[in-house]
Motif scaffolding. Structure first.
Motif, PDB file in Angstrom:
ATOM      1  N   TYR A 144     -42.080  47.441  -4.066  1.00  0.00           N
ATOM      2  CA  TYR A 144     -41.397  48.003  -2.912  1.00  0.00           C
ATOM      3  C   TYR A 144     -40.413  49.033  -3.430  1.00  0.00           C
ATOM      4  N   ALA A 145     -40.132  50.022  -2.579  1.00  0.00           N
ATOM      5  CA  ALA A 145     -39.192  51.090  -2.933  1.00  0.00           C
ATOM      6  C   ALA A 145     -38.427  51.486  -1.677  1.00  0.00           C
ATOM      7  N   THR A 146     -37.169  51.856  -1.880  1.00  0.00           N
ATOM      8  CA  THR A 146     -36.328  52.262  -0.763  1.00  0.00           C
ATOM      9  C   THR A 146     -35.267  53.240  -1.245  1.00  0.00           C
ATOM     10  N   ASP A 147     -34.742  54.016  -0.297  1.00  0.00           N
ATOM     11  CA  ASP A 147     -33.554  54.819  -0.603  1.00  0.00           C
ATOM     12  C   ASP A 147     -32.315  54.103  -0.071  1.00  0.00           C
ATOM     13  N   SER A 148     -32.533  52.955   0.545  1.00  0.00           N
ATOM     14  CA  SER A 148     -31.532  52.049   1.112  1.00  0.00           C
ATOM     15  C   SER A 148     -30.825  52.594   2.364  1.00  0.00           C
ATOM     16  N   THR A 149     -31.234  53.767   2.841  1.00  0.00           N
ATOM     17  CA  THR A 149     -30.612  54.307   4.050  1.00  0.00           C
ATOM     18  C   THR A 149     -31.615  54.650   5.151  1.00  0.00           C
ATOM     19  N   LYS A 150     -32.818  55.138   4.782  1.00  0.00           N
ATOM     20  CA  LYS A 150     -33.784  55.571   5.789  1.00  0.00           C
ATOM     21  C   LYS A 150     -35.202  55.066   5.542  1.00  0.00           C
ATOM     22  N   ASN A 151     -35.602  54.964   4.281  1.00  0.00           N
ATOM     23  CA  ASN A 151     -37.016  54.757   3.943  1.00  0.00           C
ATOM     24  C   ASN A 151     -37.245  53.455   3.181  1.00  0.00           C
ATOM     25  N   PHE A 152     -38.367  52.784   3.516  1.00  0.00           N
ATOM     26  CA  PHE A 152     -38.760  51.565   2.820  1.00  0.00           C
ATOM     27  C   PHE A 152     -40.280  51.561   2.718  1.00  0.00           C
ATOM     28  N   LEU A 153     -40.805  51.431   1.511  1.00  0.00           N
ATOM     29  CA  LEU A 153     -42.243  51.496   1.273  1.00  0.00           C
ATOM     30  C   LEU A 153     -42.678  50.289   0.450  1.00  0.00           C
ATOM     31  N   THR A 154     -43.751  49.617   0.878  1.00  0.00           N
ATOM     32  CA  THR A 154     -44.328  48.520   0.101  1.00  0.00           C
ATOM     33  C   THR A 154     -45.758  48.887  -0.272  1.00  0.00           C
ATOM     34  N   ALA A 155     -46.223  48.330  -1.404  1.00  0.00           N
ATOM     35  CA  ALA A 155     -47.587  48.582  -1.869  1.00  0.00           C
ATOM     36  C   ALA A 155     -48.159  47.309  -2.477  1.00  0.00           C
ATOM     37  N   SER A 156     -49.442  47.048  -2.197  1.00  0.00           N
ATOM     38  CA  SER A 156     -50.139  45.874  -2.716  1.00  0.00           C
ATOM     39  C   SER A 156     -51.561  46.255  -3.086  1.00  0.00           C
ATOM     40  N   LEU A 157     -52.008  45.762  -4.229  1.00  0.00           N
ATOM     41  CA  LEU A 157     -53.367  46.027  -4.715  1.00  0.00           C
ATOM     42  C   LEU A 157     -54.276  44.859  -4.372  1.00  0.00           C
ATOM     43  N   TYR A 158     -55.444  45.168  -3.786  1.00  0.00           N
ATOM     44  CA  TYR A 158     -56.459  44.154  -3.500  1.00  0.00           C
ATOM     45  C   TYR A 158     -57.822  44.665  -3.959  1.00  0.00           C
ATOM     46  N   PHE A 159     -58.649  43.746  -4.474  1.00  0.00           N
ATOM     47  CA  PHE A 159     -60.018  44.049  -4.878  1.00  0.00           C
ATOM     48  C   PHE A 159     -60.981  43.462  -3.860  1.00  0.00           C
ATOM     49  N   TYR A 160     -62.163  44.080  -3.746  1.00  0.00           N
ATOM     50  CA  TYR A 160     -63.192  43.569  -2.841  1.00  0.00           C
ATOM     51  C   TYR A 160     -64.052  42.568  -3.585  1.00  0.00           C
ATOM     52  N   ALA A 161     -63.441  41.576  -4.167  1.00  0.00           N
ATOM     53  CA  ALA A 161     -64.151  40.558  -4.933  1.00  0.00           C
ATOM     54  C   ALA A 161     -63.295  39.311  -4.981  1.00  0.00           C
ATOM     55  N   GLN A 162     -63.946  38.186  -5.262  1.00  0.00           N
ATOM     56  CA  GLN A 162     -63.190  36.954  -5.439  1.00  0.00           C
ATOM     57  C   GLN A 162     -62.255  37.131  -6.625  1.00  0.00           C
TER      58      GLN A 162
END
Length: 191
Positions: A144-162
Motif C-alpha cells: 500500500y502507498a499513500t501521501d497521507s493527505t489525498k491518495n491511497f493505493l493498494t496492490a495485490s498479486l494473484y496467479f491463475y493457478a492453485q
C-alpha cells in the motif's frame, strides 16, 4: 547346452540381479519447470482517473476496470496485479491503513512468513508498506502507498493457478520486482 554351462549362466544372471538390487535407489523429487523471463523494460504509465504515474513493465498490460480499480495483466505468467485507489479524507486514513494490513494478514493462515518492508520517499510524499508473503498463500506480494493527505493505493498479486509456492516462485519473484518498481516510481501529480 550343457548342464554345467546352464548352471553358470543362472549363477551369472542371479549375481547380476542381486548386484543391481543392492544399489540404494531413492525416488527423485518432483521437478518444476525452469522459468526464465526477459529482463524488465519499463515505460511510464499515467492513470487517467487519479493523476498518478509509475513505471510499468512492457510485458504487462493495464486494464482500467473502473475509476477506483484497475489491473495489471501478465499473460506470460498467468498473473494479475490488482490495484485499488481510494481518496484520503480527514478521518479515514487510519481505517484505510487497517484495511490494507488486514487484507495482507488474512493470508497468514496459508503463509509460512510475511516480511514487511516500510517504504518512505519524503521528496515525492510516497509512504507505504511492501509485503512479501512466503508460502502457499493466494497472494505472494502486496503493498500500500499513500501521501497521507489525498491518495491511497493498494496492490495485490494473484496467479491463475492453485497456490504452490515452489512452482510459481520464479514468476512471483519477477513480478515482485515489478511491484517494487511500481512503488518506488509512484508519483502523485501535484495540483
Amino acid at each position: 547346452m550343457h548342464k554345467h554351462t546352464r548352471q553358470l549362466l543362472w549363477v551369472f544372471i542371479s549375481l547380476l540381479f542381486f548386484a543391481s538390487c543392492s544399489k540404494n535407489n531413492t525416488p527423485k523429487p518432483n521437478a518444476y519447470l525452469a522459468l526464465n523471463y526477459p529482463e524488465a523494460k519499463y515505460s511510464t504509465y499515467k492513470n487517467s482517473f487519479h493523476n498518478f504515474t509509475f513505471d510499468l513493465n512492457n510485458l504487462a498490460a493495464v486494464k482500467e476496470v473502473k475509476p477506483t480499480a484497475f489491473e495489471i495483466h501478465y499473460p506470460l505468467m498467468k498473473a494479475t496485479v490488482f490495484l485499488n485507489f481510494k481518496t484520503v479524507t480527514n478521518d479515514n486514513l487510519d481505517a484505510l491503513l487497517k484495511d490494507a494490513q488486514k487484507l495482507t494478514y488474512e493470508h497468514f493462515i496459508k503463509a509460512d512468513e510475511i516480511v514487511e518492508q516500510p517504504y518512505l520517499n519524503d521528496d515525492e510524499k510516497v509512504f507505504g508498506m511492501f509485503y512479501n508473503v512466503k508460502g502457499n498463500a493466494a497472494t505472494n506480494v502486496q503493498f500500500y502507498a499513500t501521501d497521507s493527505t489525498k491518495n491511497f493505493l493498494t496492490a495485490s498479486l494473484y496467479f491463475y493457478a492453485q497456490p504452490n509456492f515452489d512452482s510459481i516462485l520464479p514468476a512471483a519473484q519477477y513480478i515482485q520486482e515489478d511491484m517494487r518498481q511500481i512503488l518506488e516510481s509512484l508519483r502523485w501529480e501535484k495540483k
